[in-house]
Design an enzyme around this catalytic site. Structure first.
Site, PDB file in Angstrom:
ATOM      1  N   GLY A 212       0.788  -1.236   0.000  1.00  0.00           N
ATOM      2  CA  GLY A 212       0.000   0.000   0.000  1.00  0.00           C
ATOM      3  C   GLY A 212       0.812   1.273   0.000  1.00  0.00           C
ATOM      4  N   GLU A 432      -1.548 -36.781   3.004  1.00  0.00           N
ATOM      5  CA  GLU A 432      -2.080 -35.601   3.690  1.00  0.00           C
ATOM      6  C   GLU A 432      -2.461 -35.915   5.142  1.00  0.00           C
ATOM      7  OE1 GLU A 432      -1.747 -32.758   2.487  1.00  0.00           O
ATOM      8  OE2 GLU A 432      -1.135 -33.452   0.502  1.00  0.00           O
TER       9      GLU A 432
END
Length: 608
Positions: A212, A432
């Site tokens: 930003g 996983e």
């Protein structure tokens, strides 16, 4: 605000068209118009016309004969015929009382030919094209006119037309506080003059991409309600030597005329790189150095009390020239860092103002799921959630949309049509679950939030998402080792169940090695090397390369220590899975059937 045009590009197109027109004119048009109408005739016709007394004059040239004949209406007509070896020609012309002469060939100077046939027509068309292009650009709304060499391309936002204030900036409280001085000075310069204080001429915004910096500069201008000049550093550098310096002069001239105002130079490292880095001479960039020198001179030449404040942004501060950072120039550095947990939540709320949100949105959960995300990443997450809501036929965004958009930004879109064999799918499920089970059985690991074996466009065939309960600023040695052990859980599950290994652990190996090496070389978490600095990061804002600061012998010892840490973590993961082998099979079967399970479902099965 008017749409900015590119007069250089437009004029370059016109110049190329002009060159083509000049070539065509010289090749075809000019010769046709400049040469008089001449009729070709044979030599016999020429002699007949001479004998009949119709020939008025004759010009004898090197390879042809031109003659003029009066027609019935009394008009002169030009004829040309080839020249033959005719010794009696002169006697015939003399007897017929015809005026004749021999043309002595004389070549024009090559310079004259160049000027007449190329330069002059080209200059004429340049002038015409410049006039036409200026009128055309004004009609298009650019108002830039012909190419203006040395003119600045800065976009000028008058008064508060930037449309941004500090209320539009979230997660950067420290940066806003530092820039508040600039706003206050532009509003009330007199109180600074009374005490003898001088506001910094230049303020450098430093931080990673997407945090930003440009938004902050616009917010400063919006809060100050002064003209705002915005230009990128790359726009100063042109192929014409001296053009960048001229544009710098013009920019500061315009800024001084509109003071008080703010000048914002984005990506200033484009022109502000250290002059020692280029080496000068061969391989140096004289145009960039001239532009930098002019920028330094202009910053020394204007008085900050006039109300001209220079803001600049970069994510590579280490490359800037030291002369640019000395007192009196860019001597104020404002860090614009990646937002913390509270900052990410505030940023999400700012971007959610423009989107229709449903009930029960938990921005804190999304903020916790996105550690290390920049403001631009969070804006993209909100936008992806809105796009998903539209795709599903809803008029507002739900929590599920935001959660899915986080995964889209991190791992890509779901590959729902991907063809994966049952054997590979089962292997991925065990892989996983191995990650999740090892993480759940360690005391310093983040809780499991989600497990999926749905392939993603990033190349991931599945992943296990962990989310910390709060913001983690520091990482202990135990936490680092637990992270490595969790990464080793997928490979350890494959070895335990299938007695083989696959390529699915490639990313796990990469991440585990990166953490283990950092523990040894940068974090001082190795007993062998204690707190000795062994490497340095070249560009922390861009996650740049690391450079070793040691000899080849020490480098080999570092590799041995990294390998020891990874092997220890691998052994721990294998031991945990061996001790919970039954739960591993049960969870893998459950995940295989459902494809995606939440952290709550995982813990429910694990604790059953």
């Amino acid at each position: 605000m008017k749409t900015e045009k590119n007069p250089q590009k437009t004029t370059l197109i016109y110049l190329l068209i002009s060159v083509g027109i000049v070539v065509l004119l010289n090749a075809f048009i000019f010769p046709a118009f400049l040469r008089p109408q001449i009729t070709e005739a044979d030599y016999g016709t020429f002699l007949t016309q001479v004998e009949q007394g119709h020939v008025k004059s004759v010009e004898i040239r090197e390879d042809e004969i031109g003659f003029t004949v009066k027609d019935e209406k009394g008009n002169d007509k030009l004829y040309v015929t080839g020249r033959l070896d005719d010794p009696e020609l002169v006697d015939r012309l003399y007897q017929a009382k015809v005026e004749f002469s021999k043309v002595i060939p004389r070549e024009n100077s090559p310079l004259v030919n160049l000027l007449l046939t190329w330069v002059l027509p080209f200059l004429v068309f340049i002038a015409i094209v410049q006039l036409l292009s200026g009128r055309l650009l004004k009609k298009l709304g650019g108002g830039a006119g012909p190419m203006k060499f040395g003119k600045s391309n800065a976009k000028i936002y008058v008064e508060a037309q930037t449309g941004k204030t500090f209320g539009d900036v979230a997660g950067q409280d420290e940066a806003k506080e530092a820039l508040q001085e600039v706003v206050d000075f532009l509003h009330n310069p007199q109180k600074y003059r009374e005490i003898g204080a001088k506001i910094p001429k230049g303020v450098l915004l430093v931080g990673p991409p997407g945090t930003g910096k440009t938004l902050l500069a616009k917010a400063v201008a919006g809060e100050s309600k002064v003209p705002f000049f915005s230009i990128s550093g790359s726009e100063f550098v042109e192929m014409f030597v001296g053009m960048g310096a001229a544009r710098v002069r013009d920019l500061f001239k315009q800024a001084t005329a509109k003071a008080p105002c703010i000048v914002f130079i984005d990506e200033i490292d484009t022109i502000g790189k250290s002059r020692n880095a280029s080496g000068g001479g061969i391989g140096g960039n004289d145009e960039r150095e001239q532009t930098l020198n002019q920028l330094l001179t202009e910053m020394d030449g204007f008085d900050a009390d006039k109300g001209v404040v220079i803001l600049a942004a970069t994510n590579r501060p280490e490359t800037l020239d030291k002369a640019l950072l000395r007192p009196g120039r860019f001597d104020r550095r404002v860090p614009v860092e990646l937002p913390d947990l509270a900052g990410r939540e505030a940023i999400l709320r700012v971007h959610a103002r423009k989107v229709k949100m449903g009930e029960g949105i938990d921005f804190n959960a999304i903020a916790r799921a996105t550690p290390g995300a920049s403001g631009a990443d969070l804006a993209n997450i909100v936008n992806e959630a809105a796009l998903r809501a539209v795709k599903l036929g809803r008029s507002h965004v739900l929590q599920s949309d935001l959660e899915e958009s986080v995964e889209v930004v991190i791992a890509g879109y779901q590959r729902k049509n991907a063809v994966i064999s049952m054997k590979d799918k089962l292997t991925i499920a065990y892989h996983e679950v191995g990650h999740a089970l090892v993480a759940a059985k360690q005391s310093h690991s983040a809780p499991v939030h989600k497990i999926t074996i749905v392939p993603r466009t990033s190349g991931a065939l599945g992943y296990t998402m962990q989310i910390d309960e709060g913001e983690q600023v520091l990482m202990t040695k135990e936490q680092a080792f637990d992270k490595i052990s969790t990464y080793m859980g997928g490979r350890a599950a494959e070895e335990l169940v299938f007695q083989t290994v696959t390529s699915g652990a490639s990313n796990d190996i990469e991440q585990a090695t990166k953490i283990a090496r950092a523990m040894v070389t940068r974090f001082g978490m190795s007993e062998q090397f204690d707190m000795m600095a062994l490497e340095t990061v070249n560009n922390p804002y861009l996650g740049g390369d690391t450079s070793l600061l040691v000899s080849a012998v020490t480098s080999a010892k570092i590799d041995e220590e990294v390998l020891r840490i990874i092997k220890s973590a691998h052994e721990r993961a294998s031991r945990i899975l061996e001790e919970n082998k039954q739960k591993l099979h049960e969870l893998a079967k459950y995940l295989f059937e459902k494809e995606t399970i939440s952290g709550e479902e995982f813990m429910a099965v694990l604790g059953a």
